[in-house]
Design an enzyme around this catalytic site. Structure first.
Site, PDB file in Angstrom:
ATOM      1  N   SER A  19       0.817  -1.257  -0.009  1.00 24.20           N
ATOM      2  CA  SER A  19      -0.047   0.016   0.041  1.00 24.20           C
ATOM      3  C   SER A  19       0.909   1.362   0.044  1.00 24.20           C
ATOM      4  O   SER A  19       1.833   1.344   0.597  1.00 24.20           O
ATOM      5  CB  SER A  19      -0.802  -0.122   1.161  1.00 24.20           C
ATOM      6  OG  SER A  19      -1.608   1.165   1.421  1.00 24.20           O
ATOM      7  N   LYS A  70     -13.012  -5.159   1.930  1.00 24.12           N
ATOM      8  CA  LYS A  70     -14.110  -4.064   1.859  1.00 24.12           C
ATOM      9  C   LYS A  70     -15.515  -4.486   2.191  1.00 24.12           C
ATOM     10  O   LYS A  70     -16.262  -3.818   2.619  1.00 24.12           O
ATOM     11  CB  LYS A  70     -13.845  -3.618   0.476  1.00 24.12           C
ATOM     12  CG  LYS A  70     -12.664  -2.743   0.312  1.00 24.12           C
ATOM     13  CD  LYS A  70     -12.565  -2.029  -1.029  1.00 24.12           C
ATOM     14  CE  LYS A  70     -11.121  -1.374  -1.290  1.00 24.12           C
ATOM     15  NZ  LYS A  70     -11.528  -0.648  -2.514  1.00 24.12           N
TER      16      LYS A  70
END
Length: 279
Positions: A19, A70
């Site tokens: 990330s 998510k």
């Protein structure tokens, strides 16, 4: 320097080492004089709910969630914004007065990236994919008045997405290249192109593209994906996916740290340099 007044946020994922969000958010903290820190939080799927509530109890302002969390994040939240409900996923969470509030900024970030490149969000948009990113993008485009066509290798998933969104049109995968002549925007919302792997003969797929078609990719590693390179070779306008990463992050930073960060050249240069280092 981290002290007793430092506001904390981070990104939960599995894996999460790739990330770029910590690089970006900590840069924004520095340039805006914010006493804050943003950290990677590798979180195994089996422990996601417990970890999320632990971070809330530990005084974090909130977190981003990325693959594979998510959809699980939706179930763990006490409250969802209308945008998150429509997108069917959560990528940004705020801890407010003991409650876990989930939002999805992917669609807004996608559209803000187009606007930053002076791309009109209008007309007919072809969205490739029917996963979480595709749903967020398609919902945002529909809400802004676009006609949206969704193509997916499994037609049933595209049809289910159209039904869930209450708008748009689903088409079989083999059909979408022949429909580009009537489109103003093509969005690759799949993982094809990640790591530079084509996954498709993009040049052949773009043969029917209208001259005014804008081609964009949510993949940003590499920034110039095989799709974007094929589009550029045909003289089509392109927008890479790095801007979506930057613009979707701004809402979270605002909520956690109380400052509206700028999507400026310095931010993009920092991220681009990081991508080149890993290439």
């Amino acid at each position: 320097m981290i002290d007793g007044h430092t506001k904390l946020a981070g990104v939960m994922g599995w894996p999460v080492e790739h990330s770029r969000s910590p690089l970006m958010h900590n840069h924004w903290c520095r340039v805006n004089g914010v006493n804050g820190a943003y950290v990677p939080l590798p979180t195994h799927p089996h422990g996601f709910d417990q970890a999320l509530r632990g971070l809330a109890a530990a005084g974090f302002q909130g977190v981003n969630v990325t693959i594979p969390h998510k959809e699980a994040a939706m179930l763990a939240c006490d409250e969802l914004t209308p945008t998150a409900k429509r997108a069917g996923a959560v990528n940004t969470i705020c801890f407010v007065a003991g409650r876990i509030i989930g939002d999805c900024t992917d669609g807004t970030g996608f559209c803000d990236n187009l606007s930053a490149h002076d791309v009109a969000i209008a007309g007919r948009a072809m969205v490739l994919g029917a996963g979480g990113a595709a749903r967020a993008v398609a919902a945002a485009l529909l809400d802004r008045g676009c006609e949206v066509v969704i193509a997916n290798r499994t037609l049933e998933r595209a049809e289910a997405l159209v039904e869930a969104l209450g708008g748009g049109e689903a088409v079989a995968w083999y059909e979408w290249p022949s429909l580009l002549s009537g489109c103003s925007l093509l969005v690759n919302a799949t993982s094809m192109g990640m790591g530079g792997k084509a996954g498709l003969d993009w040049d052949a797929a773009l043969r029917e593209a209208a001259p005014g078609l804008c081609v964009t990719d949510i993949v940003y590693t590499p920034r110039e994906t095989p799709l974007l390179l094929a589009a550029q070779a045909r003289g089509l306008r392109t927008v890479d996916g790095l801007g979506m990463l930057v613009h979707q992050a701004r809402a979270g930073f605002r909520a956690w740290f109380g400052v509206d960060p700028q999507a400026d050249r310095t931010t993009f240069d920092l991220l681009a340099a990081s991508l080149r280092t890993d290439a």
